[in-house]
Scaffold this motif. Structure first.
Motif, PDB file in Angstrom:
ATOM      1  N   MET A  38       0.814  -1.219   0.000  1.00 45.20           N
ATOM      2  CA  MET A  38       0.000   0.000   0.000  1.00 45.20           C
ATOM      3  C   MET A  38       0.845   1.264   0.000  1.00 45.20           C
ATOM      4  SD  MET A  38      -2.818  -1.247  -0.442  1.00 45.20           S
ATOM      5  CE  MET A  38      -3.444   0.411  -0.687  1.00 45.20           C
ATOM      6  N   TYR A  41       0.805   3.026  -3.332  1.00 45.03           N
ATOM      7  CA  TYR A  41      -0.477   3.508  -3.851  1.00 45.03           C
ATOM      8  C   TYR A  41      -0.861   4.844  -3.204  1.00 45.03           C
ATOM      9  CZ  TYR A  41      -1.440  -1.006  -6.045  1.00 45.03           C
ATOM     10  OH  TYR A  41      -1.394  -2.127  -6.840  1.00 45.03           O
ATOM     11  N   TRP A  43      -4.058   6.357  -1.762  1.00 44.82           N
ATOM     12  CA  TRP A  43      -5.346   5.820  -1.320  1.00 44.82           C
ATOM     13  C   TRP A  43      -5.766   6.501  -0.033  1.00 44.82           C
ATOM     14  CZ3 TRP A  43      -6.324   0.845   1.796  1.00 44.82           C
ATOM     15  CH2 TRP A  43      -7.693   0.541   1.792  1.00 44.82           C
ATOM     16  N   SER A  47     -11.977   4.374   0.487  1.00 44.82           N
ATOM     17  CA  SER A  47     -12.589   4.308  -0.846  1.00 44.82           C
ATOM     18  C   SER A  47     -12.096   3.068  -1.588  1.00 44.82           C
ATOM     19  CB  SER A  47     -12.255   5.559  -1.654  1.00 44.82           C
ATOM     20  OG  SER A  47     -10.858   5.650  -1.866  1.00 44.82           O
ATOM     21  N   THR A  49     -11.131   3.218  -4.743  1.00 45.67           N
ATOM     22  CA  THR A  49     -10.206   3.661  -5.794  1.00 45.67           C
ATOM     23  C   THR A  49      -8.791   3.774  -5.243  1.00 45.67           C
ATOM     24  OG1 THR A  49     -10.707   5.972  -5.281  1.00 45.67           O
ATOM     25  CG2 THR A  49     -12.005   4.902  -7.007  1.00 45.67           C
ATOM     26  N   LYS A  50      -7.897   3.067  -5.886  1.00 45.76           N
ATOM     27  CA  LYS A  50      -6.492   3.109  -5.514  1.00 45.76           C
ATOM     28  C   LYS A  50      -5.681   3.461  -6.752  1.00 45.76           C
ATOM     29  CE  LYS A  50      -7.162  -0.650  -2.189  1.00 45.76           C
ATOM     30  NZ  LYS A  50      -6.779  -2.034  -1.834  1.00 45.76           N
ATOM     31  N   GLU A  51      -4.817   4.439  -6.586  1.00 42.47           N
ATOM     32  CA  GLU A  51      -3.992   4.875  -7.715  1.00 42.47           C
ATOM     33  C   GLU A  51      -2.545   4.473  -7.468  1.00 42.47           C
ATOM     34  OE1 GLU A  51      -2.476   8.998  -9.883  1.00 42.47           O
ATOM     35  OE2 GLU A  51      -4.050   9.071  -8.347  1.00 42.47           O
TER      36      GLU A  51
END
Length: 295
Positions: A38, A41, A43, A47, A49-51
């Motif tokens: 993580m 990412y 984040w 949510s 949605t993870k970028e």
């Protein structure tokens, strides 16, 4: 028959060990892997949605002065608390083990009491001691510097708050390590001290030439343990004693980022803290390595 017994024994050992291994994987390895994952990412934590941002979180972290300030506080706490606690624990352990003092068991209990108290209780005690108006510490200092002068803000001054935490951490830990060292010192044969005394060695020489070398393995173990423990305990004391933003350590900075919705960024800070603690423990373990002496 021997082969069957060997297989049965292996199966029995596997059954006994399996629950611990499964729990270790589920609650230690998997969460640790997720922290590393993580950290790559962007984040918010709540949510779907993870970028994926790669090492961008780490790049931002290396330019964050608040993180460096909290990291410096962590290093300062580890250095000061470890050195002072170990020195005092060894001193008190040596005195209570070798010197004939009345009420030795009473002193052992008194020293160990802080370790059985929760962090909240210890924080409440020291918050009362550090209270700027009615605290014990300012009342004593006021006798010498004048009670009419402005009180010292032990937990309200950024220059003093870390040192106030150091005192609390040392007080909390001394008894635990003292008991561990006393157990090791009690196993040292008395004949060694008697022979050293006949050769003219004083108490101080006996401590450095006999006691320390023979309990060195225990000291190495407690040093590694204490580094990790201080990182965790510092976070708890900061959360319980210090106002938000007054003083941060590594873990409190990480939790602050998580509360602000920067979950991936917080995990990046967690990775840095993990690698730092692991590396420091490995370095200390290597530097303190020496041949084990037989009694």
């Amino acid at each position: 028959m021997d082969v069957k017994k060997g297989k049965a024994r292996s199966v029995f050992i596997g059954i006994c060990v399996a629950p611990a291994v499964i729990l270790f994987i589920i609650f230690m390895l998997v969460p640790t892997f997720n922290v590393f994952k993580m950290s790559l990412y962007k984040w918010g934590g709540y949510s779907n949605t993870k970028e994926f941002v790669g090492f961008n979180n780490f790049k931002i972290l290396m330019e964050d002065m608040n993180f460096f300030r909290s990291f410096q506080n962590t290093v300062l706490l580890i250095a000061c608390v470890t050195i002072v606690t170990m020195a005092l624990s060894l001193l008190f352990a040596a005195i209570l083990t070798r010197e004939k003092i009345k009420g030795q068991n009473f002193f052992r209990i008194i020293f160990y009491i802080p370790n059985i108290l929760s962090v909240v209780v210890i924080s409440a005690i020291f918050s009362a001691i550090y209270d700027p108006t009615n605290g014990l510490l300012n009342s004593i200092i006021g006798i010498f510097r004048g009670a009419d002068k402005d009180p010292i803000l032990w937990l309200g001054d950024q220059k003093l708050v870390i040192y106030s935490l150091i005192i609390a951490l040392i007080w909390q830990a001394i008894g635990y390590y003292m008991v561990m060292y006393m157990a090791s010192m009690s196993a040292v044969p008395v004949d060694l001290y008697e022979s050293a005394s006949l050769d003219g060695a004083g108490r101080l020489n006996q401590f450095f030439e006999i006691t320390l070398p023979l309990i060195w393995t225990n000291i190495r173990t407690t040093l590694t343990f204490f580094i990790i423990s201080t990182i965790n305990m510092a976070f708890l004391f900061v959360k319980a004693m210090v106002a938000k933003g007054m003083a941060d350590v590594g873990l409190s900075f990480m939790y602050a980022q998580k509360d602000e919705g920067l979950y991936g960024y917080a995990m990046a800070a967690g990775v840095i803290i993990f690698l730092f603690s692991f590396t420091l423990s490995a370095v200390v373990n290597h530097v303190t390595k020496r041949d084990v002496l037989q009694m």
